[in-house]
Structure formats: structure tokens, C-alpha cells
Design a protein around this motif. Structure first.
Motif, short mmCIF file in Angstrom:
data_model
loop_
_atom_site.label_atom_id
_atom_site.label_comp_id
_atom_site.label_asym_id
_atom_site.label_seq_id
_atom_site.Cartn_x
_atom_site.Cartn_y
_atom_site.Cartn_z
N LEU A 1 43.74 38.36 -84.14
CA LEU A 1 43.64 37.19 -83.26
C LEU A 1 42.99 37.69 -81.98
O LEU A 1 43.63 38.36 -81.17
CB LEU A 1 45.03 36.61 -83.01
CG LEU A 1 45.14 35.18 -82.47
CD1 LEU A 1 46.57 34.66 -82.63
CD2 LEU A 1 44.75 35.10 -81.00
N ASP A 2 41.69 37.37 -81.81
CA ASP A 2 40.94 37.97 -80.70
C ASP A 2 40.45 36.94 -79.68
O ASP A 2 39.64 37.27 -78.80
CB ASP A 2 39.77 38.81 -81.21
CG ASP A 2 38.84 38.05 -82.15
OD1 ASP A 2 38.91 36.80 -82.20
OD2 ASP A 2 38.05 38.71 -82.86
N TRP A 3 40.95 35.70 -79.79
CA TRP A 3 40.62 34.70 -78.78
C TRP A 3 41.72 33.64 -78.74
O TRP A 3 42.03 33.01 -79.75
CB TRP A 3 39.29 34.01 -79.07
CG TRP A 3 38.92 32.99 -78.03
CD1 TRP A 3 39.01 31.63 -78.13
CD2 TRP A 3 38.45 33.24 -76.71
NE1 TRP A 3 38.62 31.02 -76.96
CE2 TRP A 3 38.26 31.99 -76.06
CE3 TRP A 3 38.15 34.41 -76.00
CZ2 TRP A 3 37.81 31.88 -74.75
CZ3 TRP A 3 37.70 34.30 -74.69
CH2 TRP A 3 37.53 33.04 -74.09
N TRP A 4 42.33 33.48 -77.56
CA TRP A 4 43.31 32.40 -77.37
C TRP A 4 43.47 32.15 -75.88
O TRP A 4 43.80 33.07 -75.12
CB TRP A 4 44.68 32.75 -77.97
CG TRP A 4 45.67 31.60 -77.94
CD1 TRP A 4 45.37 30.27 -77.95
CD2 TRP A 4 47.10 31.69 -77.91
NE1 TRP A 4 46.53 29.52 -77.93
CE2 TRP A 4 47.60 30.36 -77.91
CE3 TRP A 4 48.00 32.76 -77.88
CZ2 TRP A 4 48.96 30.08 -77.87
CZ3 TRP A 4 49.36 32.47 -77.86
CH2 TRP A 4 49.83 31.15 -77.86
N CYS A 5 43.19 30.93 -75.45
CA CYS A 5 43.42 30.48 -74.09
C CYS A 5 44.57 29.48 -74.13
O CYS A 5 44.59 28.59 -74.98
CB CYS A 5 42.17 29.83 -73.50
SG CYS A 5 40.75 30.93 -73.40
N THR A 6 45.50 29.60 -73.21
CA THR A 6 46.67 28.71 -73.22
C THR A 6 47.14 28.50 -71.78
O THR A 6 46.97 29.40 -70.95
CB THR A 6 47.79 29.33 -74.10
OG1 THR A 6 48.90 28.44 -74.16
CG2 THR A 6 48.26 30.67 -73.58
N PRO A 7 47.63 27.29 -71.45
CA PRO A 7 48.09 26.20 -72.32
C PRO A 7 47.04 25.15 -72.69
O PRO A 7 47.39 24.17 -73.35
CB PRO A 7 49.20 25.57 -71.48
CG PRO A 7 48.74 25.75 -70.07
CD PRO A 7 48.08 27.09 -70.06
N ARG A 8 45.77 25.34 -72.26
CA ARG A 8 44.73 24.38 -72.61
C ARG A 8 43.51 25.14 -73.10
O ARG A 8 43.38 26.34 -72.91
CB ARG A 8 44.33 23.52 -71.41
CG ARG A 8 45.39 22.63 -70.86
CD ARG A 8 44.87 21.60 -69.87
NE ARG A 8 43.73 22.00 -69.05
CZ ARG A 8 43.37 21.39 -67.94
NH1 ARG A 8 44.07 20.34 -67.52
NH2 ARG A 8 42.32 21.78 -67.26
N PHE A 9 42.60 24.40 -73.72
CA PHE A 9 41.35 25.00 -74.15
C PHE A 9 40.67 25.75 -73.00
O PHE A 9 40.09 26.82 -73.21
CB PHE A 9 40.37 23.93 -74.65
CG PHE A 9 40.81 23.18 -75.86
CD1 PHE A 9 40.97 23.83 -77.08
CD2 PHE A 9 41.05 21.81 -75.81
CE1 PHE A 9 41.35 23.12 -78.22
CE2 PHE A 9 41.42 21.10 -76.93
CZ PHE A 9 41.59 21.75 -78.14
N ASP A 10 40.68 25.14 -71.80
CA ASP A 10 39.92 25.69 -70.68
C ASP A 10 40.78 26.54 -69.75
O ASP A 10 40.38 26.83 -68.62
CB ASP A 10 39.24 24.57 -69.90
CG ASP A 10 40.21 23.48 -69.43
OD1 ASP A 10 41.41 23.57 -69.73
OD2 ASP A 10 39.75 22.54 -68.75
N SER A 11 41.96 26.97 -70.20
CA SER A 11 42.81 27.86 -69.41
C SER A 11 42.29 29.29 -69.52
O SER A 11 41.54 29.63 -70.44
CB SER A 11 44.25 27.81 -69.93
OG SER A 11 44.80 26.53 -69.79
N PRO A 12 42.69 30.16 -68.60
CA PRO A 12 42.36 31.58 -68.74
C PRO A 12 42.92 32.15 -70.04
O PRO A 12 43.92 31.68 -70.57
CB PRO A 12 43.01 32.22 -67.51
CG PRO A 12 43.08 31.12 -66.51
CD PRO A 12 43.36 29.88 -67.31
N SER A 13 42.27 33.18 -70.55
CA SER A 13 42.63 33.74 -71.84
C SER A 13 43.86 34.63 -71.77
O SER A 13 44.18 35.22 -70.74
CB SER A 13 41.46 34.55 -72.40
OG SER A 13 41.17 35.65 -71.54
N VAL A 14 44.55 34.70 -72.90
CA VAL A 14 45.61 35.68 -73.13
C VAL A 14 45.10 36.76 -74.09
O VAL A 14 45.38 37.94 -73.91
CB VAL A 14 46.86 35.00 -73.71
CG1 VAL A 14 47.92 36.02 -74.12
CG2 VAL A 14 47.46 34.04 -72.69
#
Length: 636
Positions: A28-41
Motif C-alpha cells: 500500500l504505497d498511496w493513501w491520503c486521509t481523511p479526504r482525497f485531498d488531505s496530506p498523505s500517510v
């Protein structure tokens, strides 16, 4: 774990408020949360060392002899990565259960389930989050062997595992190793929350199985509304699910793509942030969903759009900005993340998008078309909003702009921008007269006809025998493939067929279509780009409507070979057939849907022949014009 897997080697999961990418090796190499346009985790896709990742994969000593396969469970957004080696067959299922609430949520869950179906396999798990695009440090707190939490600025990431899946600390990160035999399973649940939210309890395997079934049931139920029953059912269903995954449920706003910074040329500077709602892309995405029978999504977008208009003029004085955040916020300040090396060294990596300040007059045509063709806009506030925009446009349409492709080389009188202002007036006039709405129809008609005459006089190039990109060039532009679709002319018009022939010679490469030639028409950026998948599917539709059915079907079949292993497309195709640009791209998937529907319609018509008494040229069928019956929709 590969340092930078190919862009195409990914599937997407999501819960309708955020989305994640999982590579075909289980990372899992891409996930931004809590929204699509939030900073990445997690963003190792843009920097393998500083971006962060979560890998769950089967382990094979020495790394030899392992084969991986990735697939979606049919008609769902549940992604399965299979591992086949000398010791047996195992798999990891990844999913996010769609959020039921229509309100923004701060809690989101990624579920990762490992199981073995044959033999015995060891699995390794590594979780290395990197908060705020990898700029912020975090701390790790571990409650027990099945529960831990990473604390970052404003966001906590909890990990809970099921029995048999013991978590261990590795500095401020978490690792695990466990072995499963045939019939056994274990799971990890990643839960992002606002800071300080109590940790969820560790789930049982039964609860994970229930969540899996809830997710599967949601997608199967949602897809029942699809009215498409054509030749390419599977690929259309996958595109519809992809468009839905890229729509922010609380507002109904579709985003252009799930990612930012993926390059249009490896090592180049054309690396943009696409996690926002472009008025144009969103209107066309919703139009594709309407054509497939998904009315709820159309109603939600119309409400969102009306609210943008009612918010008043943008800072530039325009009624609408070309793009917004998913909640309607117009602030998209662009910054470069200089601490990241970018995908395979493609820099700069940009977050935010400075193109939000551009003038692109075509958006008013897409807006009018989506509102009017989708049904009677009904509600008085909706009509007032649209008519106010058209009154404004009647005074402001005749200006150079940056155009659909968001060039950074200066404003021009783009033919496509004029074409879509013609559409804006045409659709408004139709709605006003059809439904007896108050409007200055005479003024709109005068503006529409003036645009029409201007396009014929300045957008047509006699020596090229074609409509061209803008009034001061002889360069061709694939955006004009939409001319017959929007009803400006018929697909059998000699001037259109001549334009299509010119595009064949200059922009088309074995079914793949370039947007334009940046060498002949400088766009203010260095480097080159691949062919544009949106344009390739628009080309298929144009061929089909123009009666070139064999070519259209051949081009469509070849385009489908560029899809990745789970049926997803990025923005572009590179010189070696590789996918380039942000991924997956809504523009591409909506164009695939419309191309499939057009090709189905024209193939069916060719098989049965025109109805008795119909003496029209076959190519005049399928032109997009406002329908005669637009009743029942009062969502705006």
C-alpha cells in the motif's frame, strides 16, 4: 517491495471519501486521509524512502519462484493480490467499506486480510507511515501484540490485528511475521482518526468477514442501477465503479484522479496534483454516470455545482473557478515538496494546483450541458443560478483563455473554448423555451450565433482543411473530437470528416491520440508527454459516429489492451505502452464509457439497419443534443 513499481501495477480501493493504491506485490504505497485531498500517510510511490508504506505480502526465502497475480472480485472494489510459490498459494484481500454517512468522516479503515488456500506460507508485514507528505515526525505507542497507534500531527493511525498476527515495534514503525496453513486467515485493520480518538478494539476474524461481505454487498447493490447491457459489460462496470470511487460522497464532487505528482514523462516536470474537482471533468463524469443510469450521483453533483454558483463571484470575478477542493473550497495554493525525489526521480512534486487561477471559458458549456441534458433542472434556484451565469457569459465569452489543457504559455483564442460557450448558450436557450423559464433568450441567441460565426471564420483553417487549436495557428487539437458529440455539426459534415482525416495523419498513432503537438504549439513547459487516453477514446466515438465502424471497433479493442491487469487506466500511454500520469484517471474512464456506448449503438444500428422512413445519413445518429423529455429531476 520494489522501489518504484510501474504506475500500472496498482489497484485502487476506497470508501467514497478517500482512496488508497495497492501494488501487485502487496504494498500500500498511496493513501491520503481523511479526504482525497488531505496530506498523505503513505506515499512511497513518490518517494520510496521518505513517503511511507504498508506492505503485507507472502515471503519466499531467496525471493525466487514467487508469482503474483492481482484482481478485483467481480463487480466490486475489493482487491485481491495472490501469491503462488513452491510452498502453496496465498492471497491478501484489501478493501475499504464505503462510508454510509453523507457527512464528512474523520475515521477511515483499510482492511488487509491474509489467507492461504493451498499449502503453507509465511507472510511479512511492514507499516511505516509518514505523516503530512513525509514532513512530520510521529511517535509509536503499542498497547499489546495486537494493537498499536502512530501519532502524527492532527491524525492518529491505529493498527489492530487478529489472533496469529502479532505486531512488533521496529523503532517508530511496526513489523510482523506469521505463517498460515491452508484454510487459515489473519487480518490487520488500519484506522485513521483525528488525534486523541480512543483506539478501536482488535477485531475478530468473524467481524472482518462481516465487513468483507458488507463491502461486497454494497458494490453489487450499487451496480444494479446500471442500465448498460452492451458488448463490453465488464470493462464498463469497472469504469463505473472507478468513477464512483473517485466521487466524494458528502458533496457529490468527483475528483480527477486519486493521486498527485505522477509524471507525464519519466524525469520530467509535468507532475500535477489531480485530487481536486475540475468543473469540466466532474460534469463529464456525471454525464457518463447519467448515461449509465446512476441518477443519485447526478443529483448530488448538481447541488454541489449550484452551491458553487450561489457562493458568488470568484476572486477574479468569474462566476466559477475551474476547480475546487471536494468541499467547495476554492483555495488550492500550489507548493513543491522539495524533500521528495518524485516517482523515479520525476521532480518537482507538486501539492495543490496553480491552474485553479486560470481562465478556461469552456467550463460553462460543460456545466450547461450536464444540467440541461441530464433532465429538467426544475428548482427555481437552479434555473436562476444557470441563467445568471449565461447572462454573464453573454458579455464575457469573447476573450482569450488558457484552454482545456491548462497550458502555461499564455492565453489564446482557443477554438474548443468557443465551441463550449456555444454549447452553454444552446443548452440554456433550449431549457428556457422548452420549459417556459424566464430568460433573455434573444440575447443568448445573439451570443450563440455570434460564437458560431466566429468559429467558422477563425477556427477553420483552409490550408489544413480542418478546425484548429486556436485562431492564430494551424496546429490541430484532439479536444475538437467533441465537435459532433455536442451537436455543433453532424458527424457526416464534410468539414468534420476533413478535420478527422487531418487528425488521423497528425495526432493518431495506431489508435493512440496525442492532445496536440507541443513542439508546434509551445505550452510553456519543458519535455514531452505520451498519448492522452481521453482523446484516444473520444477518437473511437468520433469514428463510430462518422460511420467508420470497423476502424472504431479495432481502435477500441486495441485501447483496451493498454488497461492494466485490473482494468484501470492512468492519464497517458508512453512510448513503450507504459501508463503515465496520475492514476486512475476519471477522464479516461468516462471516455471509455461513452465510447463503448456509442460503439454499441452504432454496431447495433448497422446490424439492424435504419428504421423505415429514416433517410438520415447514418452518421447523424448519436449526436448529443438536449432531449425532448426532461422531466422529473428537481434536484438543482
Amino acid at each position: 517491495m520494489r522501489r518504484y513499481p510501474p504506475i500500472s501495477e496498482h489497484g485502487m480501493i476506497g470508501d467514497l471519501q478517500t482512496a488508497a493504491l495497492v501494488s501487485s506485490d502487496g504494498t500500500l504505497d498511496w493513501w491520503c486521509t481523511p479526504r482525497f485531498d488531505s496530506p498523505s500517510v503513505f506515499a512511497s510511490l513518490l518517494d520510496s524512502e521518505r513517503g511511507g508504506l504498508c506492505c503485507l505480502a507472502a515471503e519466499l526465502p531467496g525471493g525466487n519462484g514467487m508469482t503474483t497475480r492481482q484482481l478485483y472480485l467481480s463487480d466490486t472494489a475489493i482487491l485481491v493480490t495472490r501469491f503462488m510459490g513452491p510452498g502453496g498459494v496465498g492471497e491478501v484481500a484489501d478493501f475499504m467499506t464505503p462510508v454510509n454517512s453523507s457527512a464528512p468522516e474523520t475515521t477511515h479503515r483499510v482492511v488487509r486480510v491474509a489467507r492461504v488456500v493451498r499449502g503453507s506460507m509465511a507472510f511479512t508485514f511492514t507499516c511505516r507511515p509518514r505523516f503530512d507528505y513525509g514532513r512530520a515526525p510521529h511517535t509509536l505507542e503499542q498497547a499489546d501484540e495486537h494493537s498499536a497507534v502512530f501519532r502524527g500531527p492532527g491524525t492518529d493511525l491505529h493498527i489492530q490485528s487478529t489472533p496469529g498476527f502479532s505486531l512488533g515495534a521496529d523503532g517508530d514503525d511496526v513489523t510482523a511475521r506469521f505463517t498460515l496453513s491452508a484454510g487459515q486467515a489473519a487480518a490487520a485493520v488500519l484506522t485513521s482518526t483525528a488525534s486523541g480518538v480512543p483506539a478501536p478494539r482488535s477485531p475478530s476474524l468473524e467481524e472482518v468477514a462481516d465487513a468483507f461481505e458488507t463491502c461486497r454487498t454494497y458494490w453489487l447493490s450499487w451496480l444494479r442501477a446500471c442500465t448498460y447491457r452492451g458488448r463490453w459489460q465488464d470493462v464498463v462496470n469497472r469504469s463505473a465503479i472507478t468513477l464512483k470511487l473517485l466521487t466524494y460522497r458528502p458533496t457529490g464532487a468527483p475528483i480527477a484522479a486519486a493521486t498527485m505528482g505522477l509524471p507525464e514523462q519519466i524525469g520530467g516536470e509535468r507532475n500535477w496534483d489531480y485530487r481536486y474537482t475540475w468543473i469540466r471533468d466532474a460534469a463529464l463524469s456525471v454525464r457518463a454516470l447519467i448515461d449509465l443510469g446512476f441518477q443519485e450521483e447526478a443529483q448530488a453533483f448538481r447541488r454541489w455545482l449550484r452551491h458553487r454558483i450561489e457562493a458568488g463571484p470568484t476572486p477574479s470575478g468569474e462566476p466559477l473557478q475551474i476547480m475546487y477542493r471536494v468541499d467547495g473550497d476554492p483555495q488550492l495554493t500550489e507548493e513543491t515538496l522539495d524533500h521528495w525525489e518524485g516517482y523515479q526521480g520525476s521532480r518537482p512534486v507538486r501539492a495543490g494546483n496553480a491552474a485553479a487561477d486560470q481562465l478556461q471559458l469552456d467550463i460553462y458549456g460543460e456545466v450547461s450541458d450536464a444540467l440541461v441534458v441530464g433532465g429538467d433542472i426544475g428548482a427555481l434556484r437552479g434555473w436562476k443560478a444557470l441563467s445568471g451565469v449565461l447572462d454573464w457569459l453573454a458579455d464575457h465569452w469573447d476573450r482569450p483563455d488558457e484552454g482545456i489543457w491548462e497550458t502555461r504559455g499564455g492565453r489564446e483564442n482557443f477554438t474548443f473554448s468557443r465551441l463550449m460557450t456555444w454549447v452553454a448558450f444552446d443548452r440554456g436557450i433550449h431549457a428556457a423555451t422548452r420549459f417556459s423559464r424566464p430568460a433573455d433568450v434573444a440575447r443568448w441567441t445573439g451570443a450563440r450565433d455570434a460564437v458560431f460565426e466566429q468559429i467558422l471564420e477563425h477556427g477553420w483553417h483552409d490550408k489544413r482543411g480542418a478546425f484548429v487549436q486556436h485562431y492564430d495557428t494551424d496546429v490541430l487539437d484532439a479536444s475538437l473530437l467533441l465537435m459532433p458529440k455536442v451537436g455543433f455539426l453532424t458527424p457526416g459534415d464534410p468539414d468534420w470528416l476533413s478535420t478527422l482525416d487531418a487528425m488521423d495523419e497528425e495526432l493518431v498513432s495506431d489508435s493512440l491520440v496525442y492532445r496536440y503537438d507541443p513542439m508546434a504549439s509551445p505550452d510553456g513547459l519543458r519535455g514531452s508527454e505520451g498519448t492522452f487516453n481521453l482523446c484516444s477514446f473520444l477518437y473511437v466515438e468520433a469514428l463510430a459516429r462518422s460511420g467508420r465502424l470497423n476502424e472504431a471497433r479495432h481502435a477500441f479493442d486495441k485501447m483496451l489492451t493498454y488497461a492494466n491487469h485490473v482494468g484501470l487506466f492512468a492519464e497517458e500511454i508512453g512510448p513503450s505502452g507504459e501508463q503515465l500520469g496520475n492514476f486512475p484517471q476519471a477522464f479516461t474512464h468516462l471516455a471509455l464509457v461513452t465510447a463503448a456506448m456509442a460503439l454499441d449503438e452504432e454496431l447495433g444500428r448497422a446490424e439492424t439497419g435504419p428504421p423505415t422512413g429514416d433517410h438520415r445519413h447514418p452518421a447523424t445518429h448519436g449526436v448529443t443534443t438536449p432531449p425532448e423529455d426532461m422531466t422529473g429531476d428537481t434536484s438543482v
